[in-house]
Design a protein around this motif. Structure first.
Motif, PDB file in Angstrom:
ATOM      1  N   GLU A  43      28.034-142.078 -26.113  1.00 11.88           N
ATOM      2  CA  GLU A  43      28.879-141.888 -27.287  1.00 11.88           C
ATOM      3  C   GLU A  43      28.394-140.697 -28.092  1.00 11.88           C
ATOM      4  O   GLU A  43      27.204-140.397 -28.142  1.00 11.88           O
ATOM      5  CB  GLU A  43      28.892-143.146 -28.158  1.00 11.88           C
ATOM      6  CG  GLU A  43      29.739-144.261 -27.579  1.00 11.88           C
ATOM      7  CD  GLU A  43      29.975-145.387 -28.576  1.00 11.88           C
ATOM      8  OE1 GLU A  43      29.462-145.292 -29.713  1.00 11.88           O
ATOM      9  OE2 GLU A  43      30.672-146.346 -28.212  1.00 11.88           O
ATOM     10  N   THR A  44      29.332-140.030 -28.756  1.00 13.47           N
ATOM     11  CA  THR A  44      29.011-138.816 -29.509  1.00 13.47           C
ATOM     12  C   THR A  44      28.647-139.098 -30.958  1.00 13.47           C
ATOM     13  O   THR A  44      28.127-138.224 -31.640  1.00 13.47           O
ATOM     14  CB  THR A  44      30.208-137.855 -29.491  1.00 13.47           C
ATOM     15  OG1 THR A  44      31.339-138.485 -30.097  1.00 13.47           O
ATOM     16  CG2 THR A  44      30.566-137.473 -28.057  1.00 13.47           C
ATOM     17  N   GLU A  45      28.923-140.309 -31.445  1.00 18.83           N
ATOM     18  CA  GLU A  45      28.636-140.654 -32.838  1.00 18.83           C
ATOM     19  C   GLU A  45      27.139-140.860 -33.024  1.00 18.83           C
ATOM     20  O   GLU A  45      26.545-141.777 -32.450  1.00 18.83           O
ATOM     21  CB  GLU A  45      29.381-141.923 -33.240  1.00 18.83           C
ATOM     22  CG  GLU A  45      29.186-142.296 -34.701  1.00 18.83           C
ATOM     23  CD  GLU A  45      29.803-143.644 -35.024  1.00 18.83           C
ATOM     24  OE1 GLU A  45      29.796-144.012 -36.202  1.00 18.83           O
ATOM     25  OE2 GLU A  45      30.279-144.308 -34.099  1.00 18.83           O
ATOM     26  N   ARG A  46      26.498-140.032 -33.815  1.00 17.77           N
ATOM     27  CA  ARG A  46      25.047-140.090 -33.975  1.00 17.77           C
ATOM     28  C   ARG A  46      24.580-141.309 -34.762  1.00 17.77           C
ATOM     29  O   ARG A  46      23.478-141.806 -34.564  1.00 17.77           O
ATOM     30  CB  ARG A  46      24.545-138.808 -34.653  1.00 17.77           C
ATOM     31  CG  ARG A  46      24.755-137.553 -33.806  1.00 17.77           C
ATOM     32  CD  ARG A  46      24.170-136.339 -34.491  1.00 17.77           C
ATOM     33  NE  ARG A  46      24.326-135.141 -33.666  1.00 17.77           N
ATOM     34  CZ  ARG A  46      23.909-133.936 -34.025  1.00 17.77           C
ATOM     35  NH1 ARG A  46      23.309-133.769 -35.208  1.00 17.77           N
ATOM     36  NH2 ARG A  46      24.086-132.905 -33.230  1.00 17.77           N
ATOM     37  N   GLN A 257      38.780-141.287 -28.801  1.00 11.63           N
ATOM     38  CA  GLN A 257      39.382-142.451 -29.439  1.00 11.63           C
ATOM     39  C   GLN A 257      40.356-141.961 -30.512  1.00 11.63           C
ATOM     40  O   GLN A 257      39.976-141.180 -31.383  1.00 11.63           O
ATOM     41  CB  GLN A 257      38.312-143.327 -30.064  1.00 11.63           C
ATOM     42  CG  GLN A 257      37.289-143.893 -29.094  1.00 11.63           C
ATOM     43  CD  GLN A 257      37.876-144.912 -28.145  1.00 11.63           C
ATOM     44  OE1 GLN A 257      37.514-144.960 -26.982  1.00 11.63           O
ATOM     45  NE2 GLN A 257      38.801-145.730 -28.630  1.00 11.63           N
ATOM     46  N   LEU A 258      41.599-142.394 -30.455  1.00  6.31           N
ATOM     47  CA  LEU A 258      42.615-141.883 -31.368  1.00  6.31           C
ATOM     48  C   LEU A 258      42.492-142.479 -32.758  1.00  6.31           C
ATOM     49  O   LEU A 258      43.118-141.985 -33.693  1.00  6.31           O
ATOM     50  CB  LEU A 258      44.002-142.154 -30.787  1.00  6.31           C
ATOM     51  CG  LEU A 258      44.269-141.460 -29.443  1.00  6.31           C
ATOM     52  CD1 LEU A 258      45.690-141.729 -28.983  1.00  6.31           C
ATOM     53  CD2 LEU A 258      44.010-139.972 -29.529  1.00  6.31           C
ATOM     54  N   SER A 259      41.706-143.547 -32.921  1.00  8.45           N
ATOM     55  CA  SER A 259      41.372-144.046 -34.251  1.00  8.45           C
ATOM     56  C   SER A 259      39.873-144.288 -34.280  1.00  8.45           C
ATOM     57  O   SER A 259      39.322-144.912 -33.383  1.00  8.45           O
ATOM     58  CB  SER A 259      42.127-145.341 -34.564  1.00  8.45           C
ATOM     59  OG  SER A 259      41.784-146.361 -33.656  1.00  8.45           O
ATOM     60  N   GLY A 260      39.191-143.755 -35.270  1.00  9.71           N
ATOM     61  CA  GLY A 260      37.750-143.881 -35.316  1.00  9.71           C
ATOM     62  C   GLY A 260      37.058-142.687 -34.675  1.00  9.71           C
ATOM     63  O   GLY A 260      37.689-141.709 -34.274  1.00  9.71           O
ATOM     64  N   ASP A 261      35.728-142.780 -34.555  1.00 11.20           N
ATOM     65  CA  ASP A 261      34.964-141.629 -34.090  1.00 11.20           C
ATOM     66  C   ASP A 261      34.017-141.979 -32.952  1.00 11.20           C
ATOM     67  O   ASP A 261      33.046-141.265 -32.706  1.00 11.20           O
ATOM     68  CB  ASP A 261      34.153-141.030 -35.251  1.00 11.20           C
ATOM     69  CG  ASP A 261      33.330-142.082 -35.980  1.00 11.20           C
ATOM     70  OD1 ASP A 261      33.291-143.236 -35.502  1.00 11.20           O
ATOM     71  OD2 ASP A 261      32.743-141.755 -37.017  1.00 11.20           O
ATOM     72  N   LYS A 262      34.279-143.041 -32.213  1.00 14.75           N
ATOM     73  CA  LYS A 262      33.417-143.423 -31.097  1.00 14.75           C
ATOM     74  C   LYS A 262      33.869-142.754 -29.802  1.00 14.75           C
ATOM     75  O   LYS A 262      34.219-143.405 -28.816  1.00 14.75           O
ATOM     76  CB  LYS A 262      33.394-144.945 -30.942  1.00 14.75           C
ATOM     77  CG  LYS A 262      32.659-145.649 -32.077  1.00 14.75           C
ATOM     78  CD  LYS A 262      32.480-147.128 -31.799  1.00 14.75           C
ATOM     79  CE  LYS A 262      31.697-147.806 -32.909  1.00 14.75           C
ATOM     80  NZ  LYS A 262      31.462-149.240 -32.645  1.00 14.75           N
ATOM     81  N   ASP A 263      33.872-141.422 -29.815  1.00 14.65           N
ATOM     82  CA  ASP A 263      34.233-140.673 -28.619  1.00 14.65           C
ATOM     83  C   ASP A 263      33.084-140.733 -27.615  1.00 14.65           C
ATOM     84  O   ASP A 263      31.930-140.972 -27.980  1.00 14.65           O
ATOM     85  CB  ASP A 263      34.552-139.222 -28.978  1.00 14.65           C
ATOM     86  CG  ASP A 263      35.667-139.128 -30.019  1.00 14.65           C
ATOM     87  OD1 ASP A 263      36.489-140.059 -30.081  1.00 14.65           O
ATOM     88  OD2 ASP A 263      35.692-138.132 -30.766  1.00 14.65           O
TER      89      ASP A 263
END
Length: 276
Positions: A43-46, A257-263
């Protein structure tokens, strides 16, 4: 209950009958194949580090065939096992899932369709984070469809030789959950595992050498997962290696992810072999 008994009876009938049915001699029918793969994601979210692996193995056996001048239709069964595991938000997780069901295969020159419909069981989905532990179990209904168009390859064209479409859906039912903290039970909390995904793979060019065929491609997917953040899409390159009845594929894609930031970034390997 009645539907489950009828379904399992049909699977058992195909399994027993397989010993009495032989494919027609001289035909290259795809009676038995096996495939497997692995996927690593990051995941890209730090602020919420997450990474993990997903491994799976699947086989199909088709003892019954209807064969025409240019059409082959096979009927059989499939079995599949899946094992995701990793780390998310400070917690370790691991799942084990098994499934099986009926398969229908249709092939014509330059085109094929493969359909699976089955039932399964999430044997366990475990989460551990220090004193916190949870385990979820559920029944599964699932289906998948795959279709490929390689008429240009059959005609000897190397540019854009094959297009493949796929769709899969998983619907859970009868979910159960157990949770505890430091040995003290907590109220149940069900994680919704319902999911569907549609994908397109366009192979770009066939490079041939010494019996091998290397084909780069581009894949794109769109889907929906109920937890945690709904709709998503994926896009990225692939590299397919063909030799005789073997296929080995490497792919990398980015999931937005089209909603949120858990790409997520995904790196995948896939292997398929036609055994008979």
């Amino acid at each position: 209950m009645k539907n489950s008994v009828m379904f399992l009876t049909a699977v058992l009938f195909l399994s027993v009958s397989a010993g009495y049915v032989q494919a027609q001699s001289g035909l290259n029918l795809e009676v038995f194949d096996v495939m497997g793969g692995g996927n690593y994601y990051q995941e890209t979210e730090r602020d919420n580090e997450a990474s993990g692996y997903y491994t799976w193995l699947k086989s199909r056996y088709r003892p019954f065939w209807l064969v025409g001048r240019e059409t082959e239709i096979g009927f059989g069964i499939f079995a599949q096992g899946e094992h995701p595991f990793g780390f998310s938000g400070g917690a370790d997780y691991k799942n084990l899932q098994v499934s099986g069901g009926l398969n229908v295969f249709l092939k014509k020159p330059g085109w094929l369709v493969d359909l699976d419909v089955g039932m399964g069981r999430l044997l366990w989905a475990k989460v551990n984070n220090g004193l916190y532990e949870s385990e979820q179990k559920e029944n599964l209904t699932l289906a998948s469809a795959y279709s490929s168009f390689d008429g240009r390859r059959v005609e000897g064209n190397s540019f854009l030789p094959k297009t493949a479409l796929s769709f899969s859906i998983l619907i859970p039912s009868n979910e159960s959950s157990e949770r505890e903290y430091g040995g003290h039970p907590l109220s149940a909390a069900i994680y919704d595992n319902q999911r569907w995904e549609a994908s397109l793979l366009q192979e770009i060019f066939d490079f041939r050498k010494s019996g091998w065929r290397l084909t780069p491609g581009l894949g794109i997917s769109y889907g929906r997962e109920s937890d945690p953040q709904k709709n998503f899409y994926k896009v990225g390159p692939s590299f397919s290696f063909y030799r005789n009845q073997n296929l080995f594929r490497l792919s990398v894609n980015y999931q937005e992810q089209l909603s949120g930031d858990k790409d997520r970034w995904h790196a995948k390997v896939f292997y398929w072999r036609h055994l008979e």
